[in-house]
Design a protein around this motif. Structure first.
Motif, PDB file in Angstrom:
ATOM      1  N   LEU A  81       0.853  -1.200   0.000  1.00  0.00           N
ATOM      2  CA  LEU A  81       0.000   0.000   0.000  1.00  0.00           C
ATOM      3  C   LEU A  81       0.885   1.244   0.000  1.00  0.00           C
ATOM      4  O   LEU A  81       0.700   2.159   0.805  1.00  0.00           O
ATOM      5  CB  LEU A  81      -0.948  -0.003   1.199  1.00  0.00           C
ATOM      6  N   GLY A  82       1.857   1.239  -0.886  1.00  0.00           N
ATOM      7  CA  GLY A  82       2.784   2.344  -0.978  1.00  0.00           C
ATOM      8  C   GLY A  82       2.287   3.424  -1.928  1.00  0.00           C
ATOM      9  O   GLY A  82       1.302   3.250  -2.644  1.00  0.00           O
ATOM     10  N   GLY A  83       2.981   4.549  -1.925  1.00  0.00           N
ATOM     11  CA  GLY A  83       2.543   5.680  -2.728  1.00  0.00           C
ATOM     12  C   GLY A  83       1.383   6.382  -2.049  1.00  0.00           C
ATOM     13  O   GLY A  83       1.327   6.501  -0.823  1.00  0.00           O
ATOM     14  N   VAL A  84       0.423   6.836  -2.837  1.00  0.00           N
ATOM     15  CA  VAL A  84      -0.771   7.489  -2.297  1.00  0.00           C
ATOM     16  C   VAL A  84      -1.782   6.405  -1.952  1.00  0.00           C
ATOM     17  O   VAL A  84      -2.184   5.627  -2.811  1.00  0.00           O
ATOM     18  CB  VAL A  84      -1.372   8.483  -3.309  1.00  0.00           C
ATOM     19  N   LEU A  85      -2.176   6.332  -0.696  1.00  0.00           N
ATOM     20  CA  LEU A  85      -3.063   5.271  -0.240  1.00  0.00           C
ATOM     21  C   LEU A  85      -4.381   5.259  -1.014  1.00  0.00           C
ATOM     22  O   LEU A  85      -4.919   6.324  -1.352  1.00  0.00           O
ATOM     23  CB  LEU A  85      -3.363   5.444   1.243  1.00  0.00           C
ATOM     24  N   PRO A  86      -4.927   4.067  -1.285  1.00  0.00           N
ATOM     25  CA  PRO A  86      -6.204   3.993  -2.018  1.00  0.00           C
ATOM     26  C   PRO A  86      -7.316   4.813  -1.377  1.00  0.00           C
ATOM     27  O   PRO A  86      -8.110   5.439  -2.077  1.00  0.00           O
ATOM     28  CB  PRO A  86      -6.523   2.495  -1.999  1.00  0.00           C
ATOM     29  N   ARG A  87      -7.386   4.832  -0.043  1.00  0.00           N
ATOM     30  CA  ARG A  87      -8.475   5.588   0.590  1.00  0.00           C
ATOM     31  C   ARG A  87      -8.312   7.093   0.332  1.00  0.00           C
ATOM     32  O   ARG A  87      -9.306   7.811   0.195  1.00  0.00           O
ATOM     33  CB  ARG A  87      -8.556   5.298   2.088  1.00  0.00           C
ATOM     34  N   ALA A 109       1.069  16.267  -2.515  1.00  0.00           N
ATOM     35  CA  ALA A 109       2.475  16.688  -2.441  1.00  0.00           C
ATOM     36  C   ALA A 109       3.112  16.342  -1.103  1.00  0.00           C
ATOM     37  O   ALA A 109       4.325  16.104  -1.046  1.00  0.00           O
ATOM     38  CB  ALA A 109       2.576  18.190  -2.699  1.00  0.00           C
ATOM     39  N   VAL A 110       2.338  16.288  -0.022  1.00  0.00           N
ATOM     40  CA  VAL A 110       2.949  16.022   1.286  1.00  0.00           C
ATOM     41  C   VAL A 110       3.235  14.529   1.494  1.00  0.00           C
ATOM     42  O   VAL A 110       3.932  14.161   2.446  1.00  0.00           O
ATOM     43  CB  VAL A 110       2.064  16.542   2.449  1.00  0.00           C
ATOM     44  N   ILE A 111       2.721  13.682   0.629  1.00  0.00           N
ATOM     45  CA  ILE A 111       2.963  12.241   0.754  1.00  0.00           C
ATOM     46  C   ILE A 111       4.315  11.910   0.133  1.00  0.00           C
ATOM     47  O   ILE A 111       4.560  12.244  -1.028  1.00  0.00           O
ATOM     48  CB  ILE A 111       1.834  11.449   0.067  1.00  0.00           C
ATOM     49  N   PRO A 112       5.212  11.251   0.869  1.00  0.00           N
ATOM     50  CA  PRO A 112       6.524  10.924   0.305  1.00  0.00           C
ATOM     51  C   PRO A 112       6.396  10.068  -0.954  1.00  0.00           C
ATOM     52  O   PRO A 112       5.453   9.273  -1.079  1.00  0.00           O
ATOM     53  CB  PRO A 112       7.209  10.134   1.439  1.00  0.00           C
ATOM     54  N   ASP A 113       7.338  10.218  -1.877  1.00  0.00           N
ATOM     55  CA  ASP A 113       7.292   9.402  -3.083  1.00  0.00           C
ATOM     56  C   ASP A 113       7.659   7.956  -2.756  1.00  0.00           C
ATOM     57  O   ASP A 113       8.042   7.628  -1.631  1.00  0.00           O
ATOM     58  CB  ASP A 113       8.186   9.982  -4.176  1.00  0.00           C
ATOM     59  N   VAL A 114       7.544   7.102  -3.756  1.00  0.00           N
ATOM     60  CA  VAL A 114       7.736   5.664  -3.526  1.00  0.00           C
ATOM     61  C   VAL A 114       9.150   5.354  -3.051  1.00  0.00           C
ATOM     62  O   VAL A 114       9.348   4.557  -2.136  1.00  0.00           O
ATOM     63  CB  VAL A 114       7.402   4.873  -4.804  1.00  0.00           C
ATOM     64  N   ALA A 115      10.148   5.997  -3.647  1.00  0.00           N
ATOM     65  CA  ALA A 115      11.536   5.731  -3.242  1.00  0.00           C
ATOM     66  C   ALA A 115      11.751   6.072  -1.775  1.00  0.00           C
ATOM     67  O   ALA A 115      12.399   5.315  -1.033  1.00  0.00           O
ATOM     68  CB  ALA A 115      12.495   6.536  -4.120  1.00  0.00           C
ATOM     69  N   THR A 116      11.183   7.182  -1.329  1.00  0.00           N
ATOM     70  CA  THR A 116      11.328   7.583   0.074  1.00  0.00           C
ATOM     71  C   THR A 116      10.604   6.611   0.987  1.00  0.00           C
ATOM     72  O   THR A 116      11.120   6.232   2.052  1.00  0.00           O
ATOM     73  CB  THR A 116      10.775   9.006   0.268  1.00  0.00           C
TER      74      THR A 116
END
Length: 446
Positions: free
Chosen positions: A13-19, A427-434
């Motif tokens: 569930l990485g990246g931007v969460l589905p919810r 924008a405040v959600i860290p990217d996948v690499a982070t």
């Protein structure tokens, strides 16, 4: 675009969460998600965009968004791309995309998705032809039963299932992977109106203990319940309490025989038969509006230190009924032994959650602030949530913004969405690499 990153997103569930994606869609933030899918290569954003665009018939644009993901060959993206093409009316292109390129190597998911695309294209016989030789993989067997429902081909499906089910019946210890064939066979019989035959076959299998790790007893109990076979269901519950008591009680309740269900459960409890019968009784009584009786049914477990403790279940049942203050009362007066084991780990956080839901967020914040900071796990996150519940959203945002970690970022994003600041929320959600680096570091610390 990196397949490993895409799979990591799906698995973690990485990246931007589905919810969060769904909340942004619900607020009209489609364009913000399009940008995130393109710039961040975020799968959940892309999937949300595809759903949103297809819902309004914008299939060409949906394809433009998903095509770079499809080009990686990653199966979930291929599945989504084929779906867009089918809905767009590009049937041949969809089937070409969905068809496994290396038949001997492609995993089960690829064959399932291809067969599903064939069914949706109206080529049900071809789909069965694809799956038929591969049905000894239980996942494909179940998928075929699902996708052929209502397609007018149940006799053919039955013919394919019957020998596989018989193979399992004659050697369940050797073919434990085929256990699902028994329930699948019963399901096909049921939907063709041969209910008596379905019950007879599966009943014999259950009596002979022919079932796998996710045994068929529960399916059999639900089959009996669906067709009002209450007496047979009760007989099953006598020998298969863990799987059949709850369906039996539900069947009685649905028939207006809740008093009989209650008496049955109380007899099981009095006889100390193993199982979560107090929990089932609590739920039954709550649904009847008998809150005091429900609490009384479980309260003798509320200070237990073992798995039989039903305090958490009681809190949830009461909260679901909007009885937050009543639930808060149950968190008080617990034994010293119970508090020593559970107060910090889950009891106090549950009480603060209940207080926040019941309009007592300020009181909960005061409780937290009166405790040493190291005695409250996720202290700032909890206070931020309570501040938001108290209508102090900007204070909550200010508290969350400097906090590290994906969880704090997700909480912050949800508050920004509430304020209509959708692009900022992403924008405040860290990217996948982070996020991957954070997970790696946390695993190393464990």
């Amino acid at each position: 675009m990196n397949v490993d990153d895409l799979q990591w997103q799906l698995s973690n569930l990485g990246g931007v969460l589905p919810r969060i994606v769904e909340e942004i869609l619900g607020r009209g933030g489609l364009e913000a998600l399009v940008q995130a899918a393109r710039e961040r290569e975020d799968w959940f954003c892309a999937a949300g965009v595809v759903r949103g665009l297809c819902a309004v018939g914008a299939f060409e644009r949906a394809w433009t968004v998903v095509e770079p993901f499809v080009a990686t060959g990653w199966q979930p993206a291929v599945r989504a791309g084929a779906d867009v093409l089918l809905r767009w009316g590009h049937v041949d292109q969809a089937l070409e995309l969905a068809r496994p390129e290396r038949p001997q190597e492609n995993p089960v998911d690829a064959w399932r998705d291809y067969a599903e695309a064939l069914v949706r294209a109206g080529r049900v016989d071809d789909a069965i032809g694809v799956l038929g030789p591969r049905l000894r993989d239980g996942r494909l067997l179940g998928a075929m039963v699902e996708m052929t429902e209502g397609q007018g081909c149940d006799e053919r499906v039955w013919e394919l299932l019957a020998p596989i089910a018989e193979e399992f019946r004659h050697g369940p210890e050797q073919r434990n992977d085929l256990w699902g064939a028994l329930a699948a066979q019963a399901r096909v019989l049921e939907r063709t109106g041969r209910v008596d035959q379905a019950i007879r076959l599966l009943g014999a299998d259950v009596a002979a203990r022919r079932y796998g790790p996710q045994n068929n007893v529960e399916f059999y109990a639900e089959l009996l319940a669906r067709h009002g076979r209450v007496e047979e269901l009760r007989d099953l519950a006598e020998t298969q309490r863990y799987s059949a008591v709850r369906p039996y009680v539900t069947a009685l309740e649905n028939l207006g025989r809740a008093g009989e269900a209650e008496a049955y459960l109380r007899d099981l409890i009095a006889a100390r038969h193993p199982g979560w019968h107090e929990s089932t009784l609590m739920g039954l009584l709550i649904r009847q509006g008998r809150v005091d009786d429900a609490i009384e049914a479980g309260e003798h477990t509320f200070d237990d230190l073992y798995d039989g403790n039903l305090l958490q279940a009681a809190l949830t049942l009461l909260a679901d009924q909007g009885l937050h203050d009543r639930a808060i009362g149950l968190t008080k007066g617990r034994s010293p032994e119970f508090l020593a084991e559970n107060e910090e780990s889950w009891l106090r956080p549950n009480r603060w959650w209940l207080m926040g839901e019941s309009g007592r967020a300020g009181e909960a914040i005061a409780e937290i602030q009166a405790l040493p900071a190291d005695r409250v796990e996720d202290r700032e996150l909890t206070i931020a949530w309570l501040l938001a519940q108290d209508g102090r959203v900007e204070e909550a945002i200010a508290l969350l913004r400097p906090l590290p970690g994906a969880r704090a970022a997700a909480d912050l994003a949800e508050l920004l969405i509430r304020e209509g600041r959708l692009t900022e929320a992403i924008a405040v959600i860290p990217d996948v690499a982070t996020q991957r680096e954070e997970k790696r570091r946390l695993r190393a610390e464990w």
